[in-house]
Design an enzyme around this catalytic site. Sequence first.
Site, short mmCIF file in Angstrom:
data_model
loop_
_atom_site.label_atom_id
_atom_site.label_comp_id
_atom_site.label_asym_id
_atom_site.label_seq_id
_atom_site.Cartn_x
_atom_site.Cartn_y
_atom_site.Cartn_z
N ASP A 97 0.85 -1.18 0.00
CA ASP A 97 0.00 0.00 0.00
C ASP A 97 0.89 1.24 0.00
OD1 ASP A 97 0.65 -1.27 2.43
OD2 ASP A 97 -0.90 -0.23 3.53
N GLU B 180 12.32 1.18 7.77
CA GLU B 180 11.28 0.36 7.15
C GLU B 180 11.55 0.14 5.66
OE1 GLU B 180 6.75 1.80 6.59
OE2 GLU B 180 8.30 3.31 6.54
#
Length: 582
Positions: free
Chosen positions: A321, A514
């Site tokens: 996403d 991340e």
Amino acid sequence: MPVRTWELPLLLLLGMGLKAQEALPPPCESQIYCHGELLHQVQMAKLYPDDKQFVDMSLTDAPDQVLWSFSALATAHNHSIPKQQLQEFVQQYFQPVGQELLPWTPEDWKDSPYFLQKISDVKLRAWAEQLHEIWKKLGRKMKPEVLSHPERFSLIYSEHPFIVPGGRFVEFYYWDSYWVIEGLLLSEMAETVRGMLQNFLDLVKTYGHIPNGGRIYYLQRSHPPLLTLMMDRYVTHTNDTTFLRENIKTLALELDFWTVNRTVSVNLGGESYILNRYYVPYGGPRPESYSKDEELANTLPVGEREALWSELKAGAESGWDFSSRWLVGSPNPDLLSSIHTSKKVPVDLNAFLCQAEELMSNFYARLGDNVQAAKYKSLRDQRVTAMQAVLWDEQKGAWFDYDLETRKKNFEFYPSNLSPLWAGCFSDSGDVDKALKYLEDSQILTYQYGIPASLRNTGQQWDFPNGWAPLQDLVIRGLAKSHSPRTQEVAFQLAQNWIQTNFDIYSQKSAMYEKYDISNGQPGGGGEYEVQEGFGWTNGVAMMLMDRYGDRLTSGTQLAFLTPHCLVATFLLHLLLGFLSP
Ligand SMILES: *[C@@H]1O[C@H](CO)[C@@H](O)[C@H](O)[C@H]1NC(C)=O
Ligand SMILES: *[C@@H]1O[C@H](CO)[C@@H](O)[C@H](O)[C@H]1NC(C)=O
Ligand SMILES: *[C@@H]1O[C@H](CO)[C@@H](O)[C@H](O)[C@H]1NC(C)=O
């Protein structure tokens, strides 16, 4: 939304007696955390820079009481509450975030796990030791109030402590946890892993599926299905066949969810193939990104908004996403409002399920149930055939997402195009070497900082120039299955590139991220929020690569040119690393 022809086989499957998951609670009815006027007014007033903050706050009173007070407030202001009053209301009825979780030091954490010894480069070894330390910072357990008053929390109660990704992600996430678990097993923390597995299995028993993450507002969607693989890693590490036996039915139930709720049929060349897709048949903005979803929907005609929200949720379910993978058509394919996740048959989802079916077959064989073992073997074989027919492209030498509407493959580069290699989900061993040519043809090997999520720069976080740890793993371990020394050497080189990027940034910023920007080797950007530190899966993948290639990986070019100046630099770096370790 109208029922499309490819949705009909699902009804047939249900009719054939697969367990429809009846009597499960609906996936989130909360009028505070999932939909309703309170959520709408608070999120649209943008009281906080990140919409996730509000839905992570717990209640100071019973939900009925809070809703009743809100209703009075809304009526008093004719449903247009000034920001100031709204702020006061939230302050009165909600607690600041982060109160329901306690930091937790895993009880099975210990110094000097064995894998560190496999790392020759001293700087990398010192760094790996610090990654091993970070588990202590990412451990969380729930306060007892979450169990005694679940209605006051968006957090879903889990009995066992767990490891979170980090940053804004203070609860567990489903697919992240697989790479976290790989890292934890290298850290010899099988007890922690067992607890995390137990939490996931409990969720399947309660809800029939594993939500995207550990909050009720994530219940409508799942995440890439890796539970069976997590179990496999745990059982391989511990030989805990008893745990497997106790939970095999729950693993099967999770796969049933994907069969019952996420199946599509593709008709091609007179044959009909059953495959899976990401699909979330619920409207409304995502609660944790509410104002963004609402504003995006406002760019579309009213009649198209619910479908957009459903497609955004399916995009979140995919883990990607968001990405150009899910965008379609004209006028502007890079516009997020053109998202059509559910109209694609994704390569990685089917590779994950194929692998899960194979593992289930092995599990049942191990437990002595040959009937079930044969059933899953046959499901796996059918899927390999379907993937070969629908997703594989012989000329390009890779698999590609298939668009159900245009009936075409998407020939853009994505690391997920090689996920069947990683998942062991192919019938021809020559496919691995075709993959190397595919990477060369796509010019992927020219990126020295890591493999990009795609070659399209859309501003979305799962596109160029971001590189993500799990995607490096998919490609590297896929190529490493080759018998060809050249292909294996490329796998190693890709591992070296990624480790170098992670290590260099860690040396500069003392943090793991991340995602990374592979155009310049910096922390990544784009998407819906600031880049996050922590970071569960990045640490897990770095540890896996160092475990596998520890005898060859190097921390940098310093070692190659040991001039006196470089020796000083190396020495200073040592001091720095020594200073950073606690
Ligand atoms: C309340 O708002 C509605 C719609 O915005 C408006 O039509 C109505 O006149 C308002 N009522 C009062 C009492 O202000
Ligand atoms: C698990 O069992 C296998 C076969 O019995 C054995 O080879 C292996 O060493 C065992 N592993 C552990 C961690 O006990
Ligand atoms: C999955 O499908 C079943 C049967 O249609 C339904 O009852 C259940 O709510 C669905 N699960 C989710 C999470 O949507």
